[in-house]
Design a protein around this motif. Sequence first.
Motif: not given
Length: 115
Positions: A25-34, A64-72
Amino acid sequence: MRKTIYLTCCLLALLIGSGSAWALSLNEAMSALPAAKEAGLLGEQSNGYLGVVRASGNAAEVAQQINAARKAEYQKVARDNGISLNDVELIAGQKAIDRTPRGQYIKLNGQWRQK
């Protein structure tokens, strides 16, 4: 009503999901990013999006998840301000590179380097 929505969402998740692996999920991706940035797996690019420095684990999926959210979000900012998507991406990319801590990766002139 809530139960119907919940069951519908669960069914859709089962139909869309791949056999052995579930998408992040986007939340999981955001948590994994750092951690992914700290490990040198992901880095910031001048185009405003994350790039995969070293393909390992779920780094590509996180990007991929974060980039999709960024693009939006970039599209919304461009539309709301009457400017091009490309301009928003470039501004966001420069800000992300400027904010990247020392030791993490950024992509400049097509090359990954530690800041």
